[in-house]
Design an enzyme around this catalytic site. Structure first.
Site, PDB file in Angstrom:
ATOM      1  N   LYS A 117     -28.620  56.230  -2.388  1.00  0.00           N
ATOM      2  CA  LYS A 117     -27.778  55.380  -1.537  1.00  0.00           C
ATOM      3  C   LYS A 117     -27.074  56.275  -0.532  1.00  0.00           C
ATOM      4  O   LYS A 117     -26.246  57.113  -0.894  1.00  0.00           O
ATOM      5  CB  LYS A 117     -26.767  54.620  -2.384  1.00  0.00           C
ATOM      6  CG  LYS A 117     -25.878  53.665  -1.594  1.00  0.00           C
ATOM      7  CD  LYS A 117     -24.970  52.916  -2.546  1.00  0.00           C
ATOM      8  CE  LYS A 117     -24.066  51.941  -1.805  1.00  0.00           C
ATOM      9  NZ  LYS A 117     -23.144  51.239  -2.720  1.00  0.00           N
TER      10      LYS A 117
ATOM     11  N   ASP B 105     -17.921  41.845  -6.721  1.00  0.00           N
ATOM     12  CA  ASP B 105     -19.043  41.542  -5.836  1.00  0.00           C
ATOM     13  C   ASP B 105     -20.311  41.237  -6.640  1.00  0.00           C
ATOM     14  O   ASP B 105     -21.391  41.723  -6.332  1.00  0.00           O
ATOM     15  CB  ASP B 105     -19.295  42.711  -4.877  1.00  0.00           C
ATOM     16  CG  ASP B 105     -20.014  42.272  -3.602  1.00  0.00           C
ATOM     17  OD1 ASP B 105     -20.021  41.062  -3.318  1.00  0.00           O
ATOM     18  OD2 ASP B 105     -20.572  43.137  -2.907  1.00  0.00           O
TER      19      ASP B 105
END
Length: 522
Positions: A216, A314
């Protein structure tokens, strides 16, 4: 060399200067036995010879081969040296006489050995040149290393404050170098790009030991980058569970920030359920049940079982990843918050994804673990229906999948919500149970939502689902329903700068951050 005699065996090792072929000369002469009429004439010597562990002479009799005693006989052989060691072995195999003329004189006998290379020896001048070049390179490397250490310590300046800030933190994880990350992802080849998020891109990589990883890459333009980076490392390092993604480590060099995770072969649940045709997977009902229960177990661990009680903030289908066996793993902890037991709730700026945020959190910034429970309810509905919550509008009267599910509940026709692709091949009892649990989780009142441990128990059929009567509107009255519809519409229609586009892509794929003061600040 002097002649050598052994009762059993003799082994010689010659250290050679280089690899290659060598000529070996073995010199023999029978100097013990005699050919007269004495007792020393009746003995007979027979032995084997090995060069480089290969038998070259079998039942060798010196007197016979030389046709008498005190006569020399020479045998030549070519030996191949691969590791700069030449081995020659003489071995008595138990043949011939044993005690004549006396004990110990019947074993192998060798008079001399000579070894010569079949190639020219290395040039000493070239060797000296190579040594000189190596010395110069070593000194240069040492100088560069010292300068690098001084630069690393900040003595020479030039390092960014961002790297100094993050390096100064005690990040409890492994570290990768930028060179390792670059090599693993083939210099961030576009073909290895597997995802794009609000804080950067995700690439597939292969480490030198063959381990597949997901890298990432956090965008250097993101103002939240440092905070999200540290939060994600801290949260995932403290959480170890089969249904939570595993963090291998991170990379911090200059403005480059990377997180290195285990690689999930089947990408996200969102792509598998309602992605493009080339990426969509076919899920039968048992697989959907397994995925839903797995997500619930991971969340139950975060909320109730781990040492650190964490609110993810989230939970959505794009943040649920699937491994090779389609086991679900919750990822992306960049927005997570610690849920301290002495606090009834957390007052915080609103951050999450449109379509998955609980109403009390989206409108007033009131955050508890029940906000995650609400988000799970939305994901469970998506698993049953195979539809995206914010992109499903059967007609103009309904603006999301949850809205339609509540209407079907009022009509007593929840089976209409089930994904048509399943046909009739599914467990109807489990499907109804999952829908009811999802609706229970999305209750507008946080107090009426169950804990995730209770959700797991209900999904597995160990406890009954407690149904609460709800108004067909999502949040209980027309005023709040209308306000949220207007807010969602305004957010999706706002003009955005290029930087904002990274954070707000579209609807349920967007991570949205705003103030928690009032609904007008949304």
């Amino acid at each position: 060399m002097d002649a050598r005699l052994s009762p059993l065996s003799l082994t010689y090792y010659a250290r050679c200067l280089a690899k290659g072929n060598y000529t070996v000369k073995l010199h023999f002469a029978e100097i013990i036995f005699r050919d007269n009429r004495s007792f020393f004439s009746v003995g007979r010597r027979i032995f084997d010879v090995y060069i480089q562990e290969e038998l070259v002479l079998k039942d060798f009799d010196i007197e016979k081969e030389a046709q008498g005693v005190d006569k020399a006989v020479v045998r030549n052989f070519t030996a191949v040296v691969k590791n700069k060691i030449l081995e020659i072995r003489f071995y008595w195999a138990g043949k011939g006489t044993k005690d004549v003329p006396k004990r110990g004189t019947y074993g192998p006998l060798i008079s001399a050995i000579s070894i010569k290379s079949d190639f020219d020896p290395p040039d000493d001048r070239k060797k000296k040149i190579l040594i000189t070049v190596a010395a110069v390179l070593s000194v240069s490397s040492l100088i560069v290393l010292i300068l690098g250490i001084l630069w690393w310590k900040g003595c020479l300046g030039g390092r960014t404050s961002r790297e100094q800030e993050l390096r100064g933190l005690d990040l409890q994880t492994g570290f990768f170098t930028y060179r390792q990350i670059k090599a693993a992802t083939d210099n961030f080849d576009a073909a290895n790009k597997i995802g794009e998020g609000g804080f950067g891109s995700v690439y597939k990589g292969i480490l030198l030991d063959g381990t597949a990883i997901a890298v990432k890459k956090l965008s250097s333009r993101s103002k939240q980058g440092n905070r999200e980076f540290v939060t994600e490392i801290g949260m995932i390092s403290a959480l170890q569970h089969p249904n939570l993604v595993k963090l291998y480590g991170c990379c911090i060099e200059g403005n480059q920030l990377f997180l290195v995770y285990e690689y999930m072969e089947n990408n996200s649940l969102a792509r598998a359920l309602f992605g493009s045709d080339e990426h969509r997977l076919t899920f039968d009902w048992p697989m959907r049940q397994k995925i839903c229960v797995g997500i619930a177990r991971g969340m139950a661990f975060m909320h109730e079982e781990s040492t650190l009680k964490i609110v993810h903030r989230d939970i959505k289908s794009t943040n649920v990843l699937l491994d090779r066996d389609l086991n679900p793993k919750i990822s992306d902890f960049g927005l997570a918050k610690l849920d301290e037991e002495e606090n009834t709730h957390i007052s915080t700026r609103v951050a999450g994804t449109i379509g998955y945020m609980a109403p009390e959190y989206a409108l007033w910034g009131y955050l508890t673990y029940k906000a995650d429970v609400y988000s799970f309810g939305i994901v469970a509905l998506e698993i049953v229906a195979g539809m995206n919550n914010m992109k499903y509008r059967p007609n103009e009267n309904y603006f999301c999948l949850l809205d339609w599910a509540l209407v079907l509940q009022q009509r007593g026709n929840l089976m209409e919500l089930v994904d048509p692709k399943l046909g009739s091949e599914f467990n109807k009892e489990e499907a109804i149970r999952m829908i009811k649990v999802a609706l229970l989780c999305t209750n507008p009142s946080p107090a009426l939502r169950p804990k995730m441990s209770a959700v797991v128990s209900m999904l597995e059929g160990r406890t009954a689902v407690h149904e609460n009567g709800m108004d067909p509107s999502i949040y209980g009255d027309e005023l709040r329903l209308s306000a949220l519809k207007d807010q969602y519409g305004q957010i999706l229609q706002l003009p955005m700068s290029p930087n904002e586009t990274d954070s707000l892509i579209h609807s349920s794929n967007a991570t949205w951050i705003g103030s928690s003061t009032s609904a007008q600040d949304l």
